[in-house]
Design an enzyme around this catalytic site. Structure first.
Site, PDB file in Angstrom:
ATOM      1  N   LYS A 116      -2.607 -15.526  17.000  1.00  0.00           N
ATOM      2  CA  LYS A 116      -1.630 -15.033  16.038  1.00  0.00           C
ATOM      3  C   LYS A 116      -2.323 -14.018  15.134  1.00  0.00           C
ATOM      4  O   LYS A 116      -3.486 -14.210  14.737  1.00  0.00           O
ATOM      5  CB  LYS A 116      -1.092 -16.215  15.234  1.00  0.00           C
ATOM      6  CG  LYS A 116      -0.001 -15.880  14.239  1.00  0.00           C
ATOM      7  CD  LYS A 116       0.457 -17.180  13.553  1.00  0.00           C
ATOM      8  CE  LYS A 116       1.567 -16.942  12.555  1.00  0.00           C
ATOM      9  NZ  LYS A 116       2.003 -18.220  11.918  1.00  0.00           N
ATOM     10  N   SER A 198       6.956 -18.580  12.491  1.00  0.00           N
ATOM     11  CA  SER A 198       6.184 -17.356  12.309  1.00  0.00           C
ATOM     12  C   SER A 198       5.207 -17.118  13.448  1.00  0.00           C
ATOM     13  O   SER A 198       4.784 -15.995  13.674  1.00  0.00           O
ATOM     14  CB  SER A 198       5.449 -17.369  10.966  1.00  0.00           C
ATOM     15  OG  SER A 198       4.394 -18.300  10.955  1.00  0.00           O
ATOM     16  N   SER A 222       5.985 -23.440  11.715  1.00  0.00           N
ATOM     17  CA  SER A 222       5.621 -22.216  12.429  1.00  0.00           C
ATOM     18  C   SER A 222       4.830 -22.419  13.705  1.00  0.00           C
ATOM     19  O   SER A 222       4.616 -21.470  14.465  1.00  0.00           O
ATOM     20  CB  SER A 222       4.865 -21.263  11.496  1.00  0.00           C
ATOM     21  OG  SER A 222       5.768 -20.711  10.572  1.00  0.00           O
TER      22      SER A 222
END
Length: 560
Positions: A116, A198, A222
Site C-alpha cells: 500500500k 483504504s 481498511s
C-alpha cells in the site's frame, strides 16, 4: 570360448542394454512443466516451482508486470497499482542467484509483494511513498518502513505500490479507492464496483493475481473491508503486533499493518514475517515476547470444541448496519458450517456496549487529534522527510497545497477535505482527548469484546464483515481475521457508493470476520482456516472475464 562366440555374447549384451534403456524411457515419459495459475497461485506453490527450477523470480516479476499492464490502466482500467518498482528485476536476479548458492531465506524468498502506498520505501529504489497524494510525490523518506525491513530480510521482492483511498481515507468525504495520483480504483468482480477500505488497491491486486501477496493498513476497516469486497483472506493484527514505523499515519492508537492475500495460509506466512518488536514503534514493545509461527495455526480441526459467539444486537440489525438482507441469510448458513466443524455457537453473545459504540462519536474525535498530533503522527511524518519537493511540511500546508492544485487534488466530485480540516482544528492531546480515548478503550475492550468473551466463555466472536463489524476491534486495537463468505445475487439492488462506483452489485463478494481479544491472532487464524478449507468460497466465483489478466508463467519462461 571362441572369438566368434565372445563377439556374439557382447552383441547380445549391448542389445539387452538398448532394450532396457528403451523400456525405461517408455515408462518414464518426461512430463511438461505444470506452471501454477497466477490468478490463484499460493506462496508455497510458487516456492515449489522456484525450488524445482521451473521458473525464476525474474520470471515471476516479469509475469506480474505484464499482468498489471493488461488491466491496470488498459482494458477494465482497475487502477489498483500506482507504480511498479524499477529495481524489482535486479532484486529478483540477486535473489535467484542467492537461492542457487545458499538456498532460500524464508517462505517469502523471491516472492513479489505489493505495498500500500502509505508504507515507506527508500527513494534510491526508484519508488515514491505518497499516500496517493501529489503533495508527497518525489519526497524522500529517511529509511524503509519497519515491515519493509522485515520483508527484505526474508527475501521478498517489493514489486510496487498499490493505489489507496488518499491518506488512508482520512482526507474527507470521498469514495473508497480514490486518490489524486491513482484516480478511482474499482473492484474486479463487477464493473465500477466499490473496492472498499483504504487498502483498496492492495485488495483488487491480490484478488486477480497482480502480485503474489499484498500489504495493507487498517485504522478502522481498511484491511477488513477490501478483503471482504474482493473475495480474499486478510488479517488486521492487534495494534502493536506489527510496526507502523515509516507508515504514513492516522492514529498511533488504532493503526496497524497486515496481509491481504488469496488464502489464510499465505496471510499466515506473511504475518509471521512482518510481526515483531521495532524500537522505532514503542507500541510493539508491549507485545508478547515470542512471535508465533502463524502457519502452525493452519489446522482444519481448529474449531472443534471451541465456543464462538455471535454479537447479534445492533451488528446484525440491517437498519443500523446498512447491510443488504442477503448478507444475514448467508451468515446464518455460515453459523451452521461452524457448528458442523465442531464448534459450539453461542447465539446471541452480545457486546454489552454495542449501542454506545454505534452512537458514540469518540472515535472520530480521537482520530482527528491523533492525525494532527506532533509527536508521532502526520506532522511528525512530514517533519521527518529528508526532502519534499512540494514544500508541504504540515497538515495546514497539505490543505493549502490541495486548494492550490485543484487540477491534481480536487477534480469534480472529489473535492472534500473535511477530515483534514476537522483534524487541523483540534488543539492537541489534552484532557478531553485522553478522556475520549479511555472511553473508547472501555467501549471496545473491558466493557465490549472482552466482556462478551468472558460472560459466555468464548474463544472468539464472528460476524459478517460488512457493516459496523470493524468498529469494536478498531477502538480496542484488537485483531480481525476475514475470509470469503459469499457473493451478492444477480438480482441485488445496485446502489451508488461514490461518483464512479456502486455497491452492492451482482457477484460482488463479501466476507466473514472472526475477532477476539488482544494478540489472539493465532487462534483466529486457525478458526478462519478451518472455515475457509471447509467452504472453499473463494473458488466459487471468479472476477469479470475482462478483469482477469491472461499472462501466465508459460508466456514468460524461456522468452527473451
Amino acid at each position: 570360448m571362441s572369438v566368434t562366440k565372445q563377439w556374439f555374447a557382447v552383441l547380445l549384451a549391448v542389445l539387452a542394454c538398448f532394450q532396457l534403456v528403451q523400456g525405461l524411457g517408455a515408462g518414464q515419459d518426461v512430463k511438461p512443466v505444470q506452471f501454477p495459475d497466477l490468478y490463484e497461485a499460493s506462496v508455497m506453490e510458487l516456492q515449489e516451482g522456484l525450488d524445482a527450477g521451473h521458473f525464476s523470480s525474474v520470471d515471476l516479476v516479469k509475469a506480474y508486470f505484464a499482468r498489471i499492464d493488461e488491466v491496470n490502466l488498459k482494458g477494465p482500467a482497475l487502477r489498483a497499482v500506482l507504480e511498479t518498482n524499477p529495481s524489482a528485476l535486479a532484486q529478483a536476479a540477486a535473489l535467484d542467484k542467492e537461492r542457487k548458492v545458499k538456498g532460500k531465506r524464508s517462505a517469502l524468498h523471491g516472492i513479489p509483494i505489493l505495498l500500500k502506498d502509505n508504507i515507506a520505501t527508500v527513494a534510491s529504489e526508484g519508488m515514491n511513498t505518497t499516500a496517493g497524494s501529489f503533495s508527497l510525490l518525489g519526497s524522500v523518506v529517511p529509511e524503509d518502513a519497519g515491515v519493509v525491513k522485515r520483508l527484505r530480510k526474508a527475501g521478498a521482492i517489493i514489486l510496487g505500490k498499490a493505489n489507496l483511498s488518499e491518506f488512508a481515507h482520512f482526507r474527507g468525504n470521498l469514495a473508497s479507492g480514490w486518490s489524486g495520483r491513482g484516480g478511482q480504483c474499482t473492484n474486479a468482480y463487477f464493473k465500477n464496483a466499490d473496492p472498499c477500505g483504504s487498502s483498496s488497491g492492495s485488495g483488487v491486486a491480490a484478488s486477480i493475481g497482480l502480485a503474489a501477496v499484498t500489504l495493507g493498513s487498517e485504522t478502522d476497516g481498511s484491511i477488513t473491508c477490501p478483503t471482504s469486497n474482493n473475495n480474499l483472506a486478510g488479517i488486521k493484527p492487534t495494534v502493536g503486533l506489527t510496526s507502523r514505523a515509516g507508515v504514513i499515519p492516522i492514529s498511533s492508537h488504532q493503526d496497524t499493518v497486515g496481509p491481504i492475500t488469496r488464502s489464510i495460509a499465505d496471510a499466515a506466512i506473511v504475518l509471521s514475517v512482518i510481526a515483531g518488536k521495532d524500537p522505532n514503534d514503542n507500541f510493539t514493545l508491549v507485545q508478547p515476547p515470542i512471535v508465533p509461527d502463524f502457519t502452525k495455526a493452519l489446522n482444519k480441526n481448529a474449531l472443534r470444541g471451541k465456543r464462538i459467539g455471535v454479537p447479534r444486537h445492533a451488528f446484525l440489525n440491517d437498519s443500523i448496519s446498512g447491510n443488504d438482507p442477503f448478507v444475514n441469510v448467508v451468515f446464518e448458513q455460515a453459523l451452521n458450517t461452524i457448528r458442523s466443524l465442531g464448534a459450539t455457537v453461542v447465539d446471541p453473545a452480545d457486546i454489552p456496549t454495542a449501542d454506545a459504540i454505534v452512537q458514540s462519536n469518540n472515535e472520530t474525535f480521537v482520530l482527528d487529534v491523533d492525525f494532527k498530533a506532533w509527536d508521532i503522527e502526520l506532522n511528525a511524518y512530514f517533519q521527518g522527510l529528508l526532502k519534499n519537493p512540494s514544500g508541504v511540511r504540515s497538515l495546514a500546508e497539505l490543505i493549502a497545497f490541495n486548494n492550490a492544485h485543484p487540477d491534481l487534488e480536487k477534480p469534480v466530485n472529489f473535492t472534500s477535505q473535511s477530515d483534514l480540516i476537522e483534524s487541523q482544528a483540534t488543539t492537541g492531546r489534552n484532557a478531553t482527548f485522553f478522556q475520549s480515548l479511555a472511553f473508547d478503550h472501555e467501549l471496545g475492550r473491558a466493557g465490549g469484546i472482552d466482556a462478551a468473551l468472558k460472560a459466555h466463555k468464548l474463544d472468539a466472536l464472528v460476524l459478517p464483515a460488512p457493516g459496523f463489524t470493524t468498529v469494536p476491534a478498531a477502538i480496542a486495537g484488537y485483531p480481525i481475521v476475514t475470509v470469503p463468505l459469499g457473493f451478492y445475487p444477480d438480482n441485488v439492488t445496485i446502489q451508488s457508493a461514490g461518483p464512479l462506483t456502486v455497491y452492492p452489485a451482482p457477484g460482488v463478494p463479501f466476507g466473514l470476520s472472526f475477532f477476539g481479544t488482544a494478540f489472539s491472532e493465532f487462534d483466529l487464524v486457525g478458526f478462519a482456516f478451518a472455515y475457509e478449507q471447509k467452504t472453499q468460497t473463494r473458488l466459487a466465483r471468479k472476477a469479470m472475464p475482462d478483469a482477469i489478466p491472461k499472462t501466465q508463467l508459460k508466456d514468460i519462461v524461456g522468452k527473451a
